[in-house]
Design an enzyme around this catalytic site. Structure first.
Site, mmCIF file in Angstrom:
data_model
loop_
_atom_site.group_PDB
_atom_site.id
_atom_site.type_symbol
_atom_site.label_atom_id
_atom_site.label_comp_id
_atom_site.label_asym_id
_atom_site.label_seq_id
_atom_site.Cartn_x
_atom_site.Cartn_y
_atom_site.Cartn_z
ATOM 1 C CB CYS A 248 -0.853 -0.161 1.261
ATOM 2 S SG CYS A 248 -1.648 -1.466 1.477
ATOM 3 N N GLY A 253 7.082 7.457 0.424
ATOM 4 C CA GLY A 253 8.171 7.814 1.181
ATOM 5 C C GLY A 253 9.025 6.642 1.494
ATOM 6 C CD GLU A 272 -2.354 3.810 -3.468
ATOM 7 O OE1 GLU A 272 -3.610 3.947 -3.639
ATOM 8 O OE2 GLU A 272 -1.718 3.536 -2.403
ATOM 9 C CB CYS A 378 0.253 6.244 11.143
ATOM 10 S SG CYS A 378 -1.286 6.393 9.897
#
Length: 463
Positions: A248, A253, A272, A378
């Site tokens: 994903c 980054g 993606e 996250c």
């Protein structure tokens, strides 16, 4: 705690706040630390989420130039930026003592900035970006003084609940002050032109939190990335010549970091689902001069072929065709900072666990025997972190948890029935654990390691 908090605690829907409280005050935690400490950690979490981390983390492309050379160039660039600003601020840049491709810049704030009578209102996302060093871009502006002209000095406020009407001239709803700046456009060119306004709408001159703007600064050498996101690449441990999958991958980054750690030798496949996000990965790879990255538009759940002899270059791929797999999973994002308000329902927050499990199934199938799988999010919930680890170990007997290097976060959180040994192998970045320690209490790197976004990493070996 009061001294560090200038903003109210993050605003959540009551059902989400109660859910999170249940996570932080679960039975295992209460048995270990007691009700008072658990409640205290939960309140600190709500407070620190609305404030920015105390360091800006820059990942540098050491495959293009040595760290010290990039540090020097960055210092020169930021000095020029500060000369253009009205303030005399020294830019400090430190190398991270344990992570060889990271530079740390202390964020100065909250600072005593005086509010002015001219008020401009921006959307919450724009306000969050300002707190991390950005200027105000025109699309983020929602309201401005009636006669605002280019060159006017204005106080910038963030609209916490998204209730301000576009093109309003004032707003009395819930808002927080993020600093003062100079308008770069007239009001009419922001709200009254035929095309949507572009570019910088307000140049921030006195932000509440001072950290440099990285817009166009050393684009091929320095990359803004949250510290835990950089740690993920090192934990994955890619080696030159390997074939690696980033499932994903947007905005790229971590993909670019993996390629850089391999010295751009081997193959990094980035998947993606959304096409324009995939184009962004390709742009980033080009900008950073990385040639080993191949980006494809694909839903990673469908990335495994049922044909073991599958030979096509792109997805779907044959089972067991990757040396290492990174599953940086879509998640509820409740660890992101700063976030003043989150308008999600409990249903939305809880919708990610099933999706993450589908992706996990694909990841395990695509990984070679003896290969490494790193799972990261996250967010701060148990359901998307430690509970997923417990489920994975139960569902895939071939997987075992592995130690992580570097391990600079805390260990995993109690509440998912994992053993103390298993929790020690996990890495959870928990900013609430050190939120009220004063600025001078801990050395530079320790503060940077603790005062991060909320983040989770697990590393598995496929036996």
């Amino acid at each position: 705690m009061e001294e560090m908090s200038v903003f109210p605690r993050i605003s959540l829907k009551p059902e989400v706040s109660n859910y999170l409280k249940g996570v932080y005050l679960n039975k295992e935690v209460l048995a270990a630390v007691g009700h008072q400490e658990a409640e205290c950690r939960f309140q600190k979490l709500l407070t620190c989420l609305s404030h920015p981390p105390s360091y800006t983390c820059v990942r540098v492309n050491t495959h293009l130039a040595p760290l010290e050379e990039i540090r020097h160039k960055l210092g020169e660039e930021l000095k020029k930026q500060m000369c253009r600003s009205s303030e005399d601020v020294q830019v400090q840049i430190f190398p991270h003592p344990r992570i060889p491709d990271v530079l740390l810049l202390p964020v100065i704030g909250p600072r005593p900035v005086k509010q002015l009578s001219s008020e401009l209102v921006v959307g919450a996302q724009c306000g969050n970006a300002v707190l991390r060093g950005a200027h105000v871009f025109a699309p983020g502006i929602i309201a401005s003084p009636k006669y605002m002209k280019r060159g006017d000095v204005v106080s910038v406020f963030s609209d916490l609940e998204g209730k301000c009407t576009r093109a309003a001239t004032s707003f009395e709803g819930k808002k927080v002050f993020v600093g003062n700046g100079v308008a770069q456009m007239d009001r009419s060119s922001i709200f009254c032109s035929d095309k949507p306004a572009k570019g910088i709408g307000v140049q921030m001159m006195e932000p509440l939190y001072q950290s440099p703007s990285f817009d166009g600064v050393l684009p091929s050498l320095a990359f803004l990335q949250n510290l835990p996101s950089v740690v993920v690449g090192h934990v994955l441990g890619p080696r030159p010549g390997e074939r690696i999958l980033d499932m994903c991958a947007a905005p790229g980054g971590k993909t670019c970091h993996i390629a850089a750690l391999m010295g751009d030798q081997g193959e990094v496949v980035a998947l993606e689902r959304i096409r324009n996000k995939m184009d962004k990965i390709r742009q980033n790879a080009k900008l950073l001069h990385l040639h080993s990255i191949k980006a494809y538009c694909c839903n990673s759940i469908q990335a495994v072929s049922n044909d073991p002899a599958q030979e096509t270059e792109g997805p779907p791929f044959a089972p067991e065709s990757f040396d290492r797999v990174l599953l940086d999973a879509p998640c509820s994002g409740l660890g992101q900072r700063p976030t003043m308000a989150n308008t999600w329902s409990l249903k939305e927050v809880c919708s990610y666990q099933p999706l993450q499990r589908k992706l996990f199934h694909a990841a395990v199938r695509l990984l070679k025997k003896g290969g490494v799988l790193v799972y990261s999010t996250c967010t701060v919930t148990l359901a998307e972190n430690e509970e997923q680890v417990a489920w994975a170990l139960d569902t895939f007997p071939c997987l075992s948890l592995q130690p992580q290097e570097p391990h600079i976060g805390a260990e995993g959180m109690l509440g998912a029935g994992l053993s103390p040994e298993q929790l020690r192998l996990l890495q959870r970045f928990s900013p609430e654990l050190s939120w009220d320690q004063t600025e001078t209490a801990a050395p530079q790197d320790c503060r940077a390691d603790r005062d991060t976004i909320g983040f989770f990493i697990a590393k598995f070996l496929k036996n």
